[in-house]
Design an enzyme around this catalytic site. Sequence first.
Site, PDB file in Angstrom:
ATOM      1  N   SER A 186       0.354  77.790  74.897  1.00  0.00           N
ATOM      2  CA  SER A 186       1.460  77.340  74.068  1.00  0.00           C
ATOM      3  C   SER A 186       1.069  76.922  72.655  1.00  0.00           C
ATOM      4  CB  SER A 186       2.178  76.170  74.752  1.00  0.00           C
ATOM      5  OG  SER A 186       1.290  75.079  74.938  1.00  0.00           O
ATOM      6  N   HIS A 214       5.529  79.276  79.237  1.00  0.00           N
ATOM      7  CA  HIS A 214       5.892  79.862  77.938  1.00  0.00           C
ATOM      8  C   HIS A 214       5.975  81.390  77.999  1.00  0.00           C
ATOM      9  CE1 HIS A 214       5.782  76.289  75.292  1.00  0.00           C
ATOM     10  NE2 HIS A 214       4.981  75.820  76.214  1.00  0.00           N
ATOM     11  N   LYS A 244      12.536  75.832  79.067  1.00  0.00           N
ATOM     12  CA  LYS A 244      12.174  76.513  77.826  1.00  0.00           C
ATOM     13  C   LYS A 244      13.104  77.708  77.619  1.00  0.00           C
ATOM     14  CE  LYS A 244       7.523  74.660  77.659  1.00  0.00           C
ATOM     15  NZ  LYS A 244       7.714  73.633  78.695  1.00  0.00           N
TER      16      LYS A 244
END
Length: 396
Positions: A186, A214, A244
Amino acid sequence: MSNNMLNSFLNNNIADLKDRGLYNEIDTVQGANGPVIKVKGKEHINLSSNNYLGLATDERLKKLAKEAIDSHGVGAGAVRTINGTLDLHINLEETIAKFKGTEAAISYQSGFNCNMAAISAVMDKNDAILSDALNHASIIDGCRLSKAKIIPFEHSDMNNLRQKAKEAVDSGRYNKIMIITDGVFSMDGDIAKLPEIVEIAEELDLITYVDDAHGSGVTGKGAGTVKQFGLQDQVDFQMGTLSKAIGVVGGYIAGKQNLIDWLKARSRPFLFSTAVSPADAIASTRAIELLMESTELNEKLWENGNHLKDGLKKLGFNIGNSETPITPCIIGDEKNAQEFSKRLFKAGVYAKAIVFPTVPRGTGRVRNMPTAAHTKEMLDEAIAIYEKVGKEMGFI
């Protein structure tokens, strides 16, 4: 510890963090976390959100969440193992398994909880974990909680991994050995070398664990890093978050049915904490369905990511070796990175500085997270502000 001792400890250490540029000031967003946010009464182009696909403010998901509150209430009402498992949780887990290409899945309250729960439910003091040197803090903490021997290997260095894995196997000291890695890292935006990792694991009979927080919704046309490489049948643990790209909150582990059965019986956050709310469960389910139905949002994310990268790179900023829309501007000195972020903020761009211990010392940066919700005009304005502030500070 007396109050005087505590106060002295806290005040001295907070002052030290501030002096070294390592103290993080927390800002309050006034309203929704979209491509433009209001902070301290002023609107800013938002380049710090993990809301990759803009789904956190999607009208379709908001409507479903409101309906779920009316039909199922605002909370699950109990832990999953008593009577807190709602039909919405089962639908969510079945959808996750379909999305990740696995036999089953289990959902948790957060991605951090996943790593705390799953690693320690399978690994113990008689085992060893080979962990990438740049793995996320939640992986590190999950490994520590398991009490297994932690053997770090150099970031994405497959020769180093193979050597340390072979040494661990040949020592005969461990009952089980796991390789654990982020799918997408990330802070730098690079992608793990999963085909090589799986090859080493299969050669030496090791367990594989990929934290794709991610990657899910971003890589593999949205399906994630494991599926990008077609390894869903060979990776034992696929971990991901619902906070996310999915835009809601929560996390999950996807894998074989017997693994999920074991985690439901032995992973402590599942056993002792109330599940995500009905609104969160149904919104997450529908968000995943949207990703399976269309790649439109994913394609827009990558288009915007490449546009921002190209613009910052042409200006002369060091954006590292990112392979994803994550775009770091690596400044180096922590104080300079903090000051750069503050000046961007004053000019209308919200992009937080990332410093030690989140990244190694001397690699302070401003990390940019373009999303599918940004317009080209927003990104062009942000690039112009980067140019102005970068020249003022002598970075470009």
